[in-house]
Design an enzyme around this catalytic site. Structure first.
Site, PDB file in Angstrom:
ATOM      1  N   HIS A  23      92.168  37.783   0.912  1.00 37.41           N
ATOM      2  CA  HIS A  23      91.157  37.392   1.909  1.00 37.41           C
ATOM      3  C   HIS A  23      90.199  36.341   1.309  1.00 37.41           C
ATOM      4  CE1 HIS A  23      88.225  37.712   5.072  1.00 37.41           C
ATOM      5  NE2 HIS A  23      88.650  38.869   5.553  1.00 37.41           N
ATOM      6  N   GLU A  71      93.554  32.722   4.392  1.00 38.71           N
ATOM      7  CA  GLU A  71      94.078  33.880   3.679  1.00 38.71           C
ATOM      8  C   GLU A  71      95.602  33.913   3.703  1.00 38.71           C
ATOM      9  OE1 GLU A  71      92.169  37.288   5.539  1.00 38.71           O
ATOM     10  OE2 GLU A  71      90.567  35.976   6.256  1.00 38.71           O
TER      11      GLU A  71
END
Length: 332
Positions: A185, A289
């Protein structure tokens, strides 16, 4: 937690530096609120910091000492809260794609230093790196009843590139497979979100999390940003570029084993609603991500999955807004 000494420094390469540089190094020290962290330093001056809590990269600096990752000024370094910014690891569930809490539990567990990592095919002589491992606790087994070993190597290359290699193995003794979704992330630091464009996702299909995961097709040109975005791009290329016009910097994201790419910025209203995120900080970050979300990864007992992310930051100069391919491909 491993019993390594604080402040101990070990080199990951034979000590043969040139007079103007030092050998890559790995240092263990105490970070915010006494949480243990690992500092990787590369011979030309770039660095990265990794907290054992979450196996979480919280800093990546180039050889000028400029921070390349976004970390919220309001990030809470207190377990069980996940750290806001850097590179949280979403495992064994991305977002709400399952029955677990948001983004799974790997990002709010204490990882250990892996004293006996498996051999890696990559040359590590001139890299500073650390190997971490996560195994499920009894409490984890109650909420996700699968035995696994999750190993990650976080490495800083001689040009300042940051490499994360995850290996997840099914160690169930009951013969049962398990499935998971996953994401690195990554929060990139940008000068001004309105001056940023992302190249490599044009014309692809995506799931829009702001519209009940409905599927759309991205149109035409590079992505630019003028409102909240939360999209999962599908079947994405192995390379994506994030161009920061104001800083004249391009991030190049290379990935392997991770077919999807999530693009997220909360914008003003959601930023104000998050206690661990500054009201205006959305202007200075963008998450892109590398992920495996649309199709869950399934492992039979004994099987291993590998997902690799490599980040580099290169100076950029553009003619008519296009990537200069020679600059981006340098060192690839």
């Amino acid at each position: 937690m491993s019993g390594e000494k604080e402040k101990s420094t070990v080199t990951s390469a034979p000590p043969s530096p040139s007079p103007s540089s030092v050998a890559p190094s790995v240092e263990f020290s105490k970070g915010i609120n006494g949480l243990q962290k690992v500092i990787l330093r590369e011979s030309r001056g770039s660095s990265a910091e990794v907290y054992l809590y979450g196996g979480h990269v919280t800093s990546w600096k180039n050889d000028h000492g400029e921070e390349l990752l976004f970390l919220s000024s309001k990030a809470i370094f207190k377990p069980p809260k996940a750290i806001r910014g850097g590179i949280p690891i979403c495992f064994p569930q991305f977002a709400s794609h399952g029955t677990l809490d948001q983004h799974g539990f790997a990002r709010n567990r204490f990882w250990a230093v892996d004293e006996d990592p498996p051999p890696f095919p990559t040359n590590t002589l001139n890299k500073a790196f650390v190997d971490l491992i996560l195994k499920p606790s009894e409490e984890d087994m109650k909420i996700w009843p699968h035995s696994f070993e999750y190993r990650i190597r976080i490495a800083l290359g001689p040009g300042g590139d940051l490499m994360l290699t995850s290996r997840i193995r099914n160690t169930n003794s009951d013969g049962k497979p398990f499935s998971f979704t996953f994401a690195y992330h990554t929060y990139f630091s940008v000068s001004d979100i309105s001056e940023v464009r992302v190249e490599g996702l044009e014309t692809l299909d995506y799931l829009d999390n702001l519209q009940n995961k409905e599927r759309f097709t991205e149109q035409g040109d590079a992505l630019t940003f003028e409102s909240e975005v939360d999209k999962i791009y599908l079947s994405t290329p192995t390379k994506i570029a994030i161009i920061d016009h104001e800083k004249k910097r391009t991030f190049v994201l290379r990935k392997d084993g991770l077919p999807d790419a999530v693009v997220w910025n909360p914008w003003d209203k959601k930023a104000k609603a998050m206690a661990d995120f500054g009201d205006d900080e959305y202007k200075h970050m963008l998450c892109v991500e590398a992920a495996a979300v649309e199709k869950a990864v399934t492992l039979k007992p004994g099987e291993e999955w590998k997902g690799r992310l490599e980040l580099s930051a290169v100076p950029s100069s553009y003619c008519s807004g296009q990537l200069d391919p020679q600059r981006v491909l340098q060192g690839s």
